[in-house]
Design a protein around this motif. Structure first.
Motif, PDB file in Angstrom:
ATOM      1  N   UNK A  86       0.807  -1.228   0.000  1.00 61.71           N
ATOM      2  CA  UNK A  86       0.000   0.000   0.000  1.00 61.71           C
ATOM      3  C   UNK A  86       0.831   1.264   0.000  1.00 61.71           C
ATOM      4  N   UNK A  87       2.076   1.177   0.449  1.00 63.46           N
ATOM      5  CA  UNK A  87       2.934   2.359   0.442  1.00 63.46           C
ATOM      6  C   UNK A  87       3.423   2.691  -0.962  1.00 63.46           C
ATOM      7  N   UNK A  88       3.325   1.721  -1.862  1.00 63.73           N
ATOM      8  CA  UNK A  88       3.848   1.923  -3.217  1.00 63.73           C
ATOM      9  C   UNK A  88       2.764   1.964  -4.289  1.00 63.73           C
TER      10      UNK A  88
ATOM     11  N   UNK B  12      -5.928  -3.022 -11.670  1.00 65.60           N
ATOM     12  CA  UNK B  12      -5.322  -1.797 -12.175  1.00 65.60           C
ATOM     13  C   UNK B  12      -4.670  -1.108 -10.993  1.00 65.60           C
ATOM     14  N   UNK B  13      -3.339  -1.070 -10.998  1.00 62.90           N
ATOM     15  CA  UNK B  13      -2.570  -0.474  -9.901  1.00 62.90           C
ATOM     16  C   UNK B  13      -1.949   0.837 -10.351  1.00 62.90           C
ATOM     17  N   UNK B  14      -1.926   1.796  -9.444  1.00 62.88           N
ATOM     18  CA  UNK B  14      -1.299   3.090  -9.718  1.00 62.88           C
ATOM     19  C   UNK B  14      -0.169   3.321  -8.728  1.00 62.88           C
ATOM     20  N   UNK B  15       0.982   3.749  -9.225  1.00 59.92           N
ATOM     21  CA  UNK B  15       2.125   4.032  -8.362  1.00 59.92           C
ATOM     22  C   UNK B  15       1.823   5.255  -7.495  1.00 59.92           C
ATOM     23  N   UNK B  16       2.133   5.166  -6.214  1.00 62.49           N
ATOM     24  CA  UNK B  16       1.859   6.271  -5.296  1.00 62.49           C
ATOM     25  C   UNK B  16       2.792   7.462  -5.520  1.00 62.49           C
TER      26      UNK B  16
ATOM     27  N   UNK C  65       4.073   8.405  -8.533  1.00 57.95           N
ATOM     28  CA  UNK C  65       3.974   8.949  -9.891  1.00 57.95           C
ATOM     29  C   UNK C  65       2.563   8.699 -10.402  1.00 57.95           C
ATOM     30  N   UNK C  66       2.323   9.136 -11.629  1.00 58.83           N
ATOM     31  CA  UNK C  66       1.002   8.885 -12.217  1.00 58.83           C
ATOM     32  C   UNK C  66       0.996   7.632 -13.083  1.00 58.83           C
ATOM     33  N   UNK C  67       2.021   6.791 -12.945  1.00 61.77           N
ATOM     34  CA  UNK C  67       2.106   5.554 -13.708  1.00 61.77           C
ATOM     35  C   UNK C  67       1.099   4.532 -13.197  1.00 61.77           C
ATOM     36  N   UNK C  68       0.303   3.983 -14.091  1.00 64.84           N
ATOM     37  CA  UNK C  68      -0.644   2.924 -13.722  1.00 64.84           C
ATOM     38  C   UNK C  68      -0.530   1.793 -14.730  1.00 64.84           C
TER      39      UNK C  68
ATOM     40  N   UNK D 168      11.326   1.395 -14.798  1.00 66.11           N
ATOM     41  CA  UNK D 168      11.313   2.448 -15.805  1.00 66.11           C
ATOM     42  C   UNK D 168      12.694   3.062 -16.000  1.00 66.11           C
ATOM     43  N   UNK D 169      13.657   2.617 -15.203  1.00 70.18           N
ATOM     44  CA  UNK D 169      14.978   3.227 -15.228  1.00 70.18           C
ATOM     45  C   UNK D 169      15.693   2.906 -16.542  1.00 70.18           C
ATOM     46  N   UNK D 170      16.187   3.915 -17.213  1.00 69.92           N
ATOM     47  CA  UNK D 170      16.946   3.762 -18.443  1.00 69.92           C
ATOM     48  C   UNK D 170      18.415   3.917 -18.114  1.00 69.92           C
ATOM     49  N   UNK D 171      19.273   2.924 -18.451  1.00 71.74           N
ATOM     50  CA  UNK D 171      20.706   3.058 -18.147  1.00 71.74           C
ATOM     51  C   UNK D 171      21.310   4.295 -18.805  1.00 71.74           C
ATOM     52  N   UNK D 172      22.159   5.001 -18.066  1.00 74.85           N
ATOM     53  CA  UNK D 172      22.806   6.189 -18.604  1.00 74.85           C
ATOM     54  C   UNK D 172      23.960   5.813 -19.535  1.00 74.85           C
TER      55      UNK D 172
END
Length: 207
Positions: free
Chosen positions: A41-43, A59-63, A65-68, A199-203
């Motif tokens: 629930x924290x995430x 349907x889950x939404x990230x706490x 961000x607006x990513x679902x 979602x992390x893109x390697x630098x």
């Protein structure tokens, strides 16, 4: 009925890690077919849930961000006569899931002969499976460390890859670093699978 529900909820709560305090579930039929989806629930926040005979979709939404995203946990029937209804249910879910969507679980079928240690598979079985995956426009996330996910636990075992994870193009855009690994098996004849999605893109090292 309420008392039985409370007992079931208590058992599931005691089974889950303390961080996964929220969940939805579909009861098993005998020793098979049970589905459980739990989250922290924290995430994540639950926006919607859809129950079918052999699947649970959330349907889950990230706490933060607006990513679902949608996750559909499934258990495909063993009997061919029951699969048409299951596939129709899955198409109904697919038509209502906009954005990132993934399907995970026990599909009780294989995509090719390579998914059985015997090297044999019904052409009709594999064609039907691959055709409806194509129609739903999903792709498979490969397992990185194991060829098979189920064993009949005999001295000369039958091994198959019937548990896996499929995702749509929106999932690929949202979580490009998704990977799938197996985990240690304790008592089940299935190996647990762990999906890591990021979602992390390697630098780049260039500048």
């Amino acid at each position: 009925e309420t008392k039985l529900h409370n007992i079931t909820t208590h058992k599931l709560s005691s089974f889950l890690p303390s961080t996964l305090s929220s969940f939805v579930h579909l009861d098993a039929s005998g020793a098979s077919g049970g589905i459980l989806t739990a989250w922290n629930n924290d995430r994540f926040h639950l926006n919607q849930s859809v129950f079918k005979d052999r699947s649970v979709s959330v349907l889950l939404e990230c706490c933060t961000s607006n990513t679902s995203f949608w996750i559909t946990n499934i258990y495909v029937p063993n009997f061919e006569s029951d699969r048409d209804a299951f596939v129709q249910d899955l198409f109904d879910i697919h038509s209502n899931c906009s954005g990132p969507w993934a399907i995970a679980g026990d599909f009780n079928t294989v995509r090719s002969a390579d998914d059985r240690n015997s090297g044999q598979a019904s052409v009709l079985e594999t064609q039907r499976f691959n055709n409806w995956l194509r129609d739903m426009q999903v792709q498979e996330l490969p397992i990185l460390d194991r060829n098979f996910t189920w064993s009949n636990m005999q001295s000369h075992p039958i091994l198959t890859r019937i548990d896996t994870f499929f995702f749509n193009s929106n999932w690929d855009l949202a979580f490009p670093n998704s990977t799938l690994h197996s985990m240690h098996r304790c008592t089940s004849d299935h190996f647990p699978l762990k999906i890591e999605a990021s979602t992390q893109i390697p630098k780049s090292c260039l500048f």
